[in-house]
Design an enzyme around this catalytic site. Structure first.
Site, short mmCIF file in Angstrom:
data_model
loop_
_atom_site.label_atom_id
_atom_site.label_comp_id
_atom_site.label_asym_id
_atom_site.label_seq_id
_atom_site.Cartn_x
_atom_site.Cartn_y
_atom_site.Cartn_z
N CYS A 14 36.57 36.43 44.39
CA CYS A 14 36.63 35.00 44.33
C CYS A 14 37.49 34.55 43.09
O CYS A 14 37.51 33.33 42.77
CB CYS A 14 35.21 34.44 44.21
SG CYS A 14 34.27 34.53 45.73
N ASP A 15 38.02 35.43 42.46
CA ASP A 15 38.95 35.12 41.37
C ASP A 15 40.38 34.79 41.85
O ASP A 15 41.00 35.67 42.50
CB ASP A 15 39.10 36.21 40.34
CG ASP A 15 39.57 35.89 38.91
OD1 ASP A 15 40.64 35.28 38.92
OD2 ASP A 15 38.95 36.33 37.78
#
Lengths: 376, 376
Positions: free
Chosen positions: B324-325
């Site tokens: 999710c980065d």
């Protein structure tokens, strides 16, 4: 820097580098967010700090959880979280991981494209799904690029398709960028969400939820607006665009809950100059970019740093980590200064390191152990 | 892509993502380097891939080892390496780690400043020490910045001081930059080293060793000159500047020994477009920047990538990892293309991933396990 952490470091004198997280601060941050945004359900972004200690405490306080992977689902379930309080918020999921989540009882999923929707329809039938829309994210210190989300017209079609596939088109999500300090970004984002509600309503799909993502900041080197101002910005945007028909609201704080709760203690390994004509000292710490401070990449996050000699005269420094990797430099262009009296062996404390540190740490790069953490 | 690795992947079908390293390739690379540079002692840069399997094989072949930390010393000793074959090549060392190395029998150390020299004098008395000098590193794909080394006039004074402190001023080291493709950089560097030999000789200090560091490349997306050309460049530089009085030579290959020996197998998790007007597909793999491909930072290292549909028509892609980065993007600006026929679930193979992958991998970021590795 809380008294509890100061006492712990004084009494235990842990081997450096290590992070110490004060759970009272996490709790206070959580309760503050609940107080200032009572209409929003909190889904803690587990990736910010996946410590079971934090998850256990937050679930006892009534929090929900935003997870990125099967590993984080297992962590939550084994820490006492119920599956109905979990949102599988990563838009990039293997179908077998969706099936695993569904089998465990997870019924809330993010998506941002057709292929993901098809996986969800097959592996998590009937689940509530929300579509992430693209934001431009001006003003964020750790901007979100275009990796997540889709354009708004595509989102509309996908939410209709979700219904046709037997899923429950529950709402819309966005993320204004981590460490977002431009409060007007919330108004722009909520405005887009409201447009989608209207467009979907016109084709018989009733959305019921807005997921505002994260983006509430922790306190690094710059001062930041307080949580109240963020809450005000969010609620103004919601009432501005939804009137008195406000849908369910979800927020996914990570950094703002745990960032300020942690202190990283490190040791000065070396201080040097590169030549006789150089004014700048190089200060090498026993933690660096690959030991937990990955967010110093491109000097994006600028941590506040304390030394035991603060108050003495200061001079410019380059701050670097202990590995043989030449990219392992923390700050070279951000004009950090440290006391001229700083010595090899001194302890240095890096503030607001409770988020995105321990789990970012490399498994064994250059033979250094991953960053240790204590939760007190 | 060796037949041995292809067979392993076919028969074992390991869970992705994983790296498979063919030890035969490592051995051949080692023997090739020995053949083309017979005058140089090889010190394998353990950080490139700290697998005991590799260290055990290389020590049996007669290699020495360049280590970055106490952890790597322990790894070498427990893999059958003798302490006299170890060089503690990190210029940033805690004094207690120097003491530990000395107690274990390590007698060769790097330094680049006075404070480090003083630690060495105290904790490793009488040891051979070499001073690292600064290089500018034009032409390297992973440039070395100014983190390591000092200016040449400072190096001269420090080597004199080493003698005065009871250490053995053994020589000079430099690093032309990892993945260096401008062969003339070796001539510049060796020229600087030779100047130091002369300057020190004038004050009664006889240096006896030149450490040429690493910088020999592995084969990524661009073609690179073969090892013979590198060896030629190095030996020309040495004879050019030292005549027939060539000192002991050390090289510290890491990437060039193990890089090409590894294949990373990964799976396509998702393929999407961000909007109806977008031509570029986003291809999300189950490995990314925090799962072992840290060297894609700023798109520095451009890996060659194979799919099972190579030969079909291709179109532009952005390649990203599964977390999710938003910074977990591998290639956005490097004009990668992949087959139009690529599907979710397809296996993709990333070549030359034997170096700087497994140990860079984050310990648990986003709940994903560190990168697995097999040595065959």
């Amino acid at each position: 820097m809380t008294a509890k952490i100061a006492r712990f470091l004084e009494e235990v004198r842990p081997v450096t580098p290590c992070v110490v997280v004060d759970l009272d601060v996490v709790r206070d941050n959580y309760l503050g967010l609940r107080r200032w945004l009572p209409l929003a359900d909190v889904y803690y972004a587990v990736k910010a700090n996946p410590a079971p200690e934090i998850v256990r405490m937050l679930t006892a306080l009534g929090s929900n959880f935003d997870v990125a992977s099967r590993g984080e689902i297992d962590l939550c379930l084994s820490s006492g979280v119920s599956a109905e309080n979990i949102s599988f918020g990563n838009t990039i999921k293997k179908q077998r991981d969706i099936a695993y989540a569904y089998e465990k009882g997870v019924r809330l999923y993010a998506f941002d494209c057709e292929a993901e929707l098809e996986k969800l329809a097959e592996a998590a039938p009937g689940s509530r799904v929300f579509c992430r829309i693209l934001m431009t994210c001006d003003g964020a210190e750790w901007p979100l690029s275009r990796k997540f989300g889709c354009e708004i017209d595509m989102a509309r079609d996908l939410l209709v398709r979700a219904r046709d596939l037997g899923l429950d088109p529950y709402g819309v999500s966005f993320h204004v960028g981590s460490q977002q300090t431009d409060l007007s970004q919330w108004d722009i984002a909520v405005g887009k969400a409201a447009m989608l509600f209207t467009a979907l309503d016109a084709v018989g799909v009733e959305l019921r939820m807005v997921n505002l993502g994260g983006g509430f900041p922790a306190r690094y080197r710059s001062d930041i607006p307080a949580v109240e101002r963020y809450a005000d910005a969010v609620m103004s945007a919601m009432t501005n665009h939804f009137g008195n028909n406000i849908p369910a609201m979800i927020i996914e704080p990570g950094r703002s809950l745990v960032g300020d709760a942690g202190i990283l203690e490190t040791e000065v390994v070396l201080i040097s100059r590169k030549g006789y004509d150089e004014d700048v000292r190089w200060v090498y710490l026993d933690v660096g970019k690959f030991g937990g401070l990955a967010e110093t990449m491109d000097e994006a996050i600028k941590y506040r740093i304390l030394t035991t000699r603060d108050g003495d005269d200061t001079a410019p420094v380059v701050l670097a980590g202990p590995t043989c990797d030449s990219a392992d430099i923390l700050y070279e262009k951000s004009n950090y200064e440290m006391p001229v009296s700083l010595k090899v062996g001194d302890k240095v404390r890096i503030l607001s390191t409770g988020a995105y540190t321990t789990s970012y740490s490399a498994v064994n790069f250059n033979g250094f152990d991953p960053l240790k953490a204590y939760f007190i």
